[in-house]
Design an enzyme around this catalytic site. Structure first.
Site, PDB file in Angstrom:
ATOM      1  N   LYS A  13       0.828  -1.204   0.000  1.00  0.00           N
ATOM      2  CA  LYS A  13       0.000   0.000   0.000  1.00  0.00           C
ATOM      3  C   LYS A  13       0.867   1.260   0.000  1.00  0.00           C
ATOM      4  O   LYS A  13       2.081   1.190   0.224  1.00  0.00           O
ATOM      5  CB  LYS A  13      -0.926  -0.033   1.214  1.00  0.00           C
ATOM      6  CG  LYS A  13      -1.887  -1.222   1.198  1.00  0.00           C
ATOM      7  CD  LYS A  13      -2.737  -1.252   2.457  1.00  0.00           C
ATOM      8  CE  LYS A  13      -3.692  -2.419   2.461  1.00  0.00           C
ATOM      9  NZ  LYS A  13      -4.541  -2.425   3.675  1.00  0.00           N
ATOM     10  N   THR A  95      -4.894  -8.120  10.329  1.00  0.00           N
ATOM     11  CA  THR A  95      -5.267  -6.840   9.720  1.00  0.00           C
ATOM     12  C   THR A  95      -4.941  -5.682  10.654  1.00  0.00           C
ATOM     13  O   THR A  95      -4.424  -4.653  10.226  1.00  0.00           O
ATOM     14  CB  THR A  95      -6.768  -6.837   9.356  1.00  0.00           C
ATOM     15  OG1 THR A  95      -7.009  -7.911   8.444  1.00  0.00           O
ATOM     16  CG2 THR A  95      -7.173  -5.529   8.709  1.00  0.00           C
ATOM     17  N   ARG A 106       3.264  -7.012   9.322  1.00  0.00           N
ATOM     18  CA  ARG A 106       2.555  -5.976  10.085  1.00  0.00           C
ATOM     19  C   ARG A 106       3.041  -5.898  11.530  1.00  0.00           C
ATOM     20  O   ARG A 106       3.096  -4.813  12.106  1.00  0.00           O
ATOM     21  CB  ARG A 106       1.053  -6.222  10.023  1.00  0.00           C
ATOM     22  CG  ARG A 106       0.475  -5.968   8.640  1.00  0.00           C
ATOM     23  CD  ARG A 106      -1.004  -6.259   8.605  1.00  0.00           C
ATOM     24  NE  ARG A 106      -1.580  -5.975   7.302  1.00  0.00           N
ATOM     25  CZ  ARG A 106      -2.534  -6.708   6.749  1.00  0.00           C
ATOM     26  NH1 ARG A 106      -3.025  -7.765   7.383  1.00  0.00           N
ATOM     27  NH2 ARG A 106      -3.015  -6.383   5.569  1.00  0.00           N
ATOM     28  N   ASN A 116      -1.758  -0.158   7.485  1.00  0.00           N
ATOM     29  CA  ASN A 116      -1.184  -1.493   7.716  1.00  0.00           C
ATOM     30  C   ASN A 116      -0.339  -2.015   6.561  1.00  0.00           C
ATOM     31  O   ASN A 116      -0.087  -3.195   6.452  1.00  0.00           O
ATOM     32  CB  ASN A 116      -2.268  -2.486   8.132  1.00  0.00           C
ATOM     33  CG  ASN A 116      -3.278  -2.775   7.051  1.00  0.00           C
ATOM     34  OD1 ASN A 116      -3.162  -2.307   5.917  1.00  0.00           O
ATOM     35  ND2 ASN A 116      -4.279  -3.556   7.404  1.00  0.00           N
ATOM     36  N   HIS A 119      -1.658  -5.543   1.526  1.00  0.00           N
ATOM     37  CA  HIS A 119      -2.893  -6.306   1.315  1.00  0.00           C
ATOM     38  C   HIS A 119      -2.503  -7.674   0.790  1.00  0.00           C
ATOM     39  O   HIS A 119      -1.597  -7.800  -0.036  1.00  0.00           O
ATOM     40  CB  HIS A 119      -3.791  -5.620   0.275  1.00  0.00           C
ATOM     41  CG  HIS A 119      -4.875  -6.509  -0.229  1.00  0.00           C
ATOM     42  ND1 HIS A 119      -6.078  -6.652   0.424  1.00  0.00           N
ATOM     43  CD2 HIS A 119      -4.921  -7.346  -1.300  1.00  0.00           C
ATOM     44  CE1 HIS A 119      -6.823  -7.530  -0.233  1.00  0.00           C
ATOM     45  NE2 HIS A 119      -6.144  -7.958  -1.288  1.00  0.00           N
TER      46      HIS A 119
END
EC number: 2.7.4.6
Length: 153
Positions: A13, A95, A106, A116, A119
């Site tokens: 991300k 998540t 993470r 975070n 994906h």
């Protein structure tokens, strides 16, 4: 497709890109023994992101999620290997980074759920849908790695 040819969609991300974590994340997947078969560096359109997250459209965080994902470049990837969807999710961590164990992506690099950094497809079916959304068939490279026989029996 043979069991060791399962594919998953992984996207770094905008926060992961901005923080310079692309190489570290790719390194972890390669070191695990998975094979990169597709990768692109994109600034995803709002339309693409809305389609990608269509299952979340009724959630209160949906508009903010689309805005965040549209805020900068994304590294979209397709990885291949035995149980890559399930194992990839384990490698990512929960998540919510606060629930992620050390050693996961993470758990090692994130603090808040809204940032975070990565994906990963949550099922083989989702992976296929996401891969088809983000990649054309010609953008996926089918090859046998020299390391294949050192990874699989």
């Amino acid at each position: 497709m043979a069991a060791n040819c399962e594919r998953t969609f992984i996207a770094i991300k905008p926060d992961g890109v901005q923080r310079g974590l692309v190489g570290e994340i790719i390194k972890r997947f390669e070191q695990k023994g998975f094979r990169l078969v597709g990768m692109k560096f994109v600034h995803a359109s709002e339309e693409l992101l809305k389609q990608h997250y269509i299952d979340l459209k009724d959630r209160p965080f949906y508009p903010g999620l689309v805005k965040y994902m549209n805020s900068g470049p994304i590294v979209a990837m397709v990885w291949e290997g035995l149980n890559v969807v399930k194992t990839g999710r384990v490698m990512l961590g929960e998540t919510n980074p606060a629930d992620s164990k050390p050693g996961t992506i993470r758990g090692d690099f994130c603090i808040q759920v809204g940032r975070n950094i990565i994906h990963g497809s949550d099922s083989v079916e989702s992976a296929q849908k996401e891969i088809n959304l983000w990649f054309k068939p010609a953008e996926l490279i089918d090859f046998k790695s020299c390391a294949h026989d050192w990874i699989y029996e």
